[in-house]
Design a protein around this motif. Structure first.
Motif, short mmCIF file in Angstrom:
data_model
loop_
_atom_site.label_atom_id
_atom_site.label_comp_id
_atom_site.label_asym_id
_atom_site.label_seq_id
_atom_site.Cartn_x
_atom_site.Cartn_y
_atom_site.Cartn_z
N GLU A 203 0.85 -1.17 0.00
CA GLU A 203 0.00 0.00 0.00
C GLU A 203 0.90 1.24 0.00
OE1 GLU A 203 -3.73 1.97 2.26
OE2 GLU A 203 -2.42 0.64 3.36
N ARG A 204 0.88 1.93 -1.07
CA ARG A 204 1.67 3.17 -1.14
C ARG A 204 0.72 4.29 -1.48
NH1 ARG A 204 5.52 2.99 -5.67
NH2 ARG A 204 6.13 4.99 -4.87
N CYS A 205 0.13 4.85 -0.48
CA CYS A 205 -0.87 5.88 -0.72
C CYS A 205 -0.56 7.16 0.04
CB CYS A 205 -2.25 5.39 -0.29
SG CYS A 205 -2.84 4.07 -1.33
N THR B 101 -7.37 10.21 -1.63
CA THR B 101 -6.28 9.25 -1.52
C THR B 101 -5.63 9.10 -2.88
OG1 THR B 101 -7.45 8.04 0.20
CG2 THR B 101 -5.66 6.87 -0.91
N TYR B 102 -4.34 9.34 -2.92
CA TYR B 102 -3.61 9.17 -4.17
C TYR B 102 -2.74 7.92 -4.03
CZ TYR B 102 -0.36 9.61 -7.95
OH TYR B 102 0.39 9.32 -9.06
N ASP B 103 -2.95 6.98 -4.96
CA ASP B 103 -2.19 5.74 -4.94
C ASP B 103 -0.97 5.89 -5.84
OD1 ASP B 103 -1.25 3.12 -5.73
OD2 ASP B 103 -3.05 2.31 -4.78
N LYS C 228 -1.30 5.11 -9.63
CA LYS C 228 -1.51 6.47 -10.14
C LYS C 228 -3.01 6.77 -10.25
CE LYS C 228 2.93 7.12 -12.42
NZ LYS C 228 3.61 5.94 -11.89
N THR C 229 -3.69 6.47 -9.17
CA THR C 229 -5.12 6.74 -9.15
C THR C 229 -5.46 7.69 -8.01
OG1 THR C 229 -5.51 4.80 -7.75
CG2 THR C 229 -5.83 4.51 -10.13
N LEU C 230 -6.49 8.49 -8.26
CA LEU C 230 -7.00 9.42 -7.27
C LEU C 230 -8.38 8.92 -6.89
CD1 LEU C 230 -5.94 12.04 -6.06
CD2 LEU C 230 -7.18 13.28 -7.83
N ASN C 231 -8.53 8.47 -5.65
CA ASN C 231 -9.77 7.84 -5.20
C ASN C 231 -10.26 6.82 -6.24
OD1 ASN C 231 -9.50 9.59 -3.10
ND2 ASN C 231 -11.56 10.42 -3.20
N GLY C 232 -9.32 6.09 -6.78
CA GLY C 232 -9.66 5.02 -7.72
C GLY C 232 -9.71 5.44 -9.18
N VAL C 233 -9.66 6.76 -9.45
CA VAL C 233 -9.71 7.23 -10.84
C VAL C 233 -8.29 7.35 -11.41
CG1 VAL C 233 -10.37 9.17 -12.34
CG2 VAL C 233 -11.85 8.49 -10.43
N SER C 234 -8.07 6.73 -12.54
CA SER C 234 -6.73 6.76 -13.14
C SER C 234 -6.35 8.15 -13.65
CB SER C 234 -6.67 5.80 -14.34
OG SER C 234 -6.88 4.50 -13.88
N LEU C 235 -5.10 8.51 -13.40
CA LEU C 235 -4.59 9.79 -13.88
C LEU C 235 -3.58 9.53 -14.98
CD1 LEU C 235 -3.86 11.67 -10.51
CD2 LEU C 235 -5.96 11.70 -11.85
N THR C 236 -3.38 10.51 -15.86
CA THR C 236 -2.33 10.38 -16.87
C THR C 236 -1.00 10.60 -16.17
OG1 THR C 236 -2.30 12.72 -17.41
CG2 THR C 236 -3.85 11.33 -18.66
N GLN C 237 0.08 10.25 -16.85
CA GLN C 237 1.43 10.34 -16.28
C GLN C 237 1.71 11.74 -15.68
OE1 GLN C 237 3.16 7.55 -16.36
NE2 GLN C 237 4.96 8.34 -15.33
N LYS C 238 1.43 12.78 -16.46
CA LYS C 238 1.73 14.14 -16.00
C LYS C 238 0.80 14.57 -14.87
CE LYS C 238 4.86 14.68 -19.15
NZ LYS C 238 6.19 14.20 -18.78
N MET D 196 0.05 15.57 -9.09
CA MET D 196 -0.73 15.20 -7.91
C MET D 196 0.16 14.63 -6.81
SD MET D 196 -3.39 15.56 -6.55
CE MET D 196 -5.02 15.80 -7.01
N ALA D 197 1.13 13.81 -7.20
CA ALA D 197 2.02 13.21 -6.20
C ALA D 197 2.76 14.30 -5.43
CB ALA D 197 3.01 12.27 -6.89
#
Ligand code: CA
Length: 220
Positions: free
Chosen positions: A124-126, A133-135, A139-149, A154-155
């Protein structure tokens, strides 16, 4: 593949960066332990190469700090051939591989590729802030996938909530050696805001008079 190399011997660091570059690696350098520690805990690297003997913090201290913060980026420790103890300690602290100095860049490149082929560790790396919650792995925000940038921005914001991050800092961090224009950040931040609105979360990204961005709670 984005790699961080923490090395105080500048000549060696620059040469390795150059040679690994030719092998297709995008190498970011840090010349001392402090800068190295700061960069190593960032989620943007696929691997981290740590020299053991460094000013300010040693490679072992950086590694220990990374693992304490649950940053599981694969690490290769570098140390002089005679320092067998370093190797043992490095592996104990959680290094994934070890390479004795002096080494050939081709050998280092081969080790890096081998690390990349390993199955991903399930951990778990959140990063959490408010109800967001950013994983770092997914690379998901509350489960929603984000693009690389988007994920890169966000990180950074989630790692230091409520702290203003200058635009240049984010550009350099996320775009690194790639060409970028100033307005890239605005574009990606507006996409992130859109995602966050859809998530109806209680935190948002605010811009501070063109200086930079920070993530804050809406209720304060
Ligand atoms: Ca050194």
């Amino acid at each position: 593949m984005k790699v961080l190399y923490v090395e105080d011997e500048k000549f060696l660091a620059d040469a390795v960066k150059h040679n690994l570059g030719k092998e297709g690696f995008d190498v970011d350098l840090a010349y001392d332990g402090e800068e190295g520690m700061e960069k190593a805990v960032s989620a943007i690297y696929d691997a981290v190469i740590l020299d053991v003997m460094l000013p300010k913090y040693s490679g072992l201290e950086i590694l220990a700090d990374m693992r304490k913060r649950k940053v599981q980026t694969p690490v290769i420790m570098l140390s002089a051939l005679s320092e067998v103890e370093d190797k043992i300690r490095g592996l104990e602290v959680g290094a994934d591989d070890y390479l004795a100095k002096p080494f050939k860049t081709a050998e280092l490149a081969a080790r890096l590729r081998a690390l990349m082929r390993r199955p991903a560790k399930i951990q778990e790396r959140c990063l959490k802030f408010g109800d967001l919650t950013y994983d770092l792995d997914e690379k998901t925000l509350n489960g929603v996938s984000l693009t690389q940038k988007e994920a890169g921005i966000m990180a950074e914001l989630m790692r230091t909530p409520e702290k203003l991050l200058p635009k240049e800092f984010l550009l350099n961090k996320v775009w690194s050696d790639e060409a970028f224009e100033d307005n890239y950040i605005e574009v990606y931040v507006s996409r992130l805001r859109k995602t966050m609105r859809k998530l109806k979360c209680s935190v948002s990204i605010v811009s501070v008079r063109g200086m930079g961005y920070k993530i804050v709670r809406n209720d304060v």
